[in-house]
Design a protein around this motif. Structure first.
Motif, PDB file in Angstrom:
ATOM      1  N   UNK A 226       9.209  -1.254  11.242  1.00  0.00           N
ATOM      2  CA  UNK A 226       9.563  -0.535  12.467  1.00  0.00           C
ATOM      3  C   UNK A 226      10.890   0.180  12.216  1.00  0.00           C
ATOM      4  N   UNK A 227      10.849   1.503  12.238  1.00  0.00           N
ATOM      5  CA  UNK A 227      12.030   2.297  11.888  1.00  0.00           C
ATOM      6  C   UNK A 227      13.216   1.933  12.767  1.00  0.00           C
ATOM      7  N   UNK A 228      14.351   1.697  12.118  1.00  0.00           N
ATOM      8  CA  UNK A 228      15.570   1.366  12.840  1.00  0.00           C
ATOM      9  C   UNK A 228      15.692  -0.085  13.229  1.00  0.00           C
TER      10      UNK A 228
ATOM     11  N   UNK B  30       4.043   2.230   2.238  1.00  0.00           N
ATOM     12  CA  UNK B  30       3.843   2.603   3.637  1.00  0.00           C
ATOM     13  C   UNK B  30       3.640   1.372   4.516  1.00  0.00           C
ATOM     14  N   UNK B  31       2.902   0.402   3.988  1.00  0.00           N
ATOM     15  CA  UNK B  31       2.679  -0.862   4.698  1.00  0.00           C
ATOM     16  C   UNK B  31       2.194  -1.888   3.693  1.00  0.00           C
ATOM     17  N   UNK B  32       2.036  -3.124   4.142  1.00  0.00           N
ATOM     18  CA  UNK B  32       1.520  -4.206   3.299  1.00  0.00           C
ATOM     19  C   UNK B  32       0.229  -4.729   3.902  1.00  0.00           C
ATOM     20  N   UNK B  33      -0.782  -4.896   3.053  1.00  0.00           N
ATOM     21  CA  UNK B  33      -2.040  -5.480   3.508  1.00  0.00           C
ATOM     22  C   UNK B  33      -1.971  -6.987   3.269  1.00  0.00           C
ATOM     23  N   UNK B  34      -2.181  -7.762   4.333  1.00  0.00           N
ATOM     24  CA  UNK B  34      -2.022  -9.215   4.267  1.00  0.00           C
ATOM     25  C   UNK B  34      -3.336  -9.914   4.579  1.00  0.00           C
TER      26      UNK B  34
ATOM     27  N   UNK C  83       0.869  -1.183   0.000  1.00  0.00           N
ATOM     28  CA  UNK C  83       0.000   0.000   0.000  1.00  0.00           C
ATOM     29  C   UNK C  83       0.905   1.232   0.000  1.00  0.00           C
ATOM     30  N   UNK C  84       0.723   2.109  -0.985  1.00  0.00           N
ATOM     31  CA  UNK C  84       1.587   3.265  -1.148  1.00  0.00           C
ATOM     32  C   UNK C  84       1.084   4.470  -0.365  1.00  0.00           C
ATOM     33  N   UNK C  85       2.008   5.247   0.122  1.00  0.00           N
ATOM     34  CA  UNK C  85       1.669   6.542   0.713  1.00  0.00           C
ATOM     35  C   UNK C  85       1.221   7.465  -0.415  1.00  0.00           C
ATOM     36  N   UNK C  86       0.036   8.072  -0.332  1.00  0.00           N
ATOM     37  CA  UNK C  86      -0.471   8.887  -1.447  1.00  0.00           C
ATOM     38  C   UNK C  86       0.385  10.104  -1.771  1.00  0.00           C
ATOM     39  N   UNK C  87       1.177  10.565  -0.797  1.00  0.00           N
ATOM     40  CA  UNK C  87       2.012  11.743  -1.044  1.00  0.00           C
ATOM     41  C   UNK C  87       3.382  11.359  -1.580  1.00  0.00           C
ATOM     42  N   UNK C  88       4.048  10.441  -0.914  1.00  0.00           N
ATOM     43  CA  UNK C  88       5.415  10.092  -1.310  1.00  0.00           C
ATOM     44  C   UNK C  88       5.471   9.016  -2.380  1.00  0.00           C
ATOM     45  N   UNK C  89       4.351   8.273  -2.563  1.00  0.00           N
ATOM     46  CA  UNK C  89       4.285   7.155  -3.503  1.00  0.00           C
ATOM     47  C   UNK C  89       5.226   6.005  -3.118  1.00  0.00           C
TER      48      UNK C  89
END
Length: 232
Positions: A106-108, A77-81, A68-74
């Protein structure tokens, strides 16, 4: 891509973390999975049988994942499972349904995945929101074998009910049951269901001893006894 996932914790909204379990999910490259969740503590010695009440949940089936893409950055953002339940220890029928969730990085911490979704909370019997934290395990070949999947469905005809899995082989004895075995890296998980009876096993490769060792065995009814092998 195959993966081994260990659950660190689960939280049902709006509650705090639930009591810990030993939860491992083995997923093959073709997205067949066996998910076994056992209430702690695990037995001592580790190859001892556990009571059926200690099985929180066992599931086997197939999964899909869609970015699933972030609408702003393209960017993703995450995956729908979606996890389709071919066998389910809580549902005694062939249409065991499915559950869905969204997996966030999870960042980092590239080894961690935060899953968010909604499903039936076994404590309340209601559909509730949840969060789960998963840790990715190392997928490595053991004894030259990367992944093997075996499936059994008593409704299949011909080859005694066994369907060819990834690297699988044909069964030799017909049994009225449905089951799946996934061997991935240093883990094997087994889930069989025959009507109201279930059997789950988890085996772990002990490299220093050069053999597989049983860590979980739970069985009920007509699936008790036999067929479990040993740790050699």
């Amino acid at each position: 891509m195959a993966d081994i996932s260990f659950r660190k914790w689960i939280r049902w909204e709006p509650h705090s973390l639930t009591p810990p379990t030993s939860t491992i999910v083995l997923t093959s490259p073709q997205r067949r999975f066996v998910d076994i969740r056992v209430l702690l503590p695990l037995p001592t010695p580790p190859d001892s049988k556990l009571p059926l009440e200690q099985l929180e949940w066992a599931i086997a089936g197939t999964s899909t994942s869609s970015p699933v893409l972030n609408p702003k950055t393209k960017e993703v953002e995450y995956s729908h499972c979606v996890w389709s339940h071919w066998i389910d220890s809580r549902v005694n029928n062939r249409d065991a349904g499915a559950d869905e969730g969204d997996n966030y990085p999870v960042e980092g911490h590239p080894e961690l995945t935060l899953e968010r979704g909604r499903m039936v909370n076994p404590a309340s019997g209601r559909v509730e929101g949840y969060e789960e934290m998963w840790v990715a395990g190392e997928v490595r070949a053991v004894e030259g074998v990367g992944c093997v999947v075996l499936e059994y469905d008593a409704d299949l005809k011909g080859e005694e009910g066994w369907a060819r899995g990834e690297g699988g082989k044909q069964g030799e004895v017909e049994r009225v049951r449905r089951g799946m075995v996934v061997r991935l890296g240093g883990y094997i998980q087994v889930f069989l269901r025959d009507g109201g009876d279930v059997r789950v096993e988890r085996w772990v490769w002990e490299g220093e001893r050069g053999k597989w060792e049983k860590r979980v065995k739970i069985e009920s009814g007509g699936l008790k006894g036999g067929g479990g092998g040993d740790s050699g």
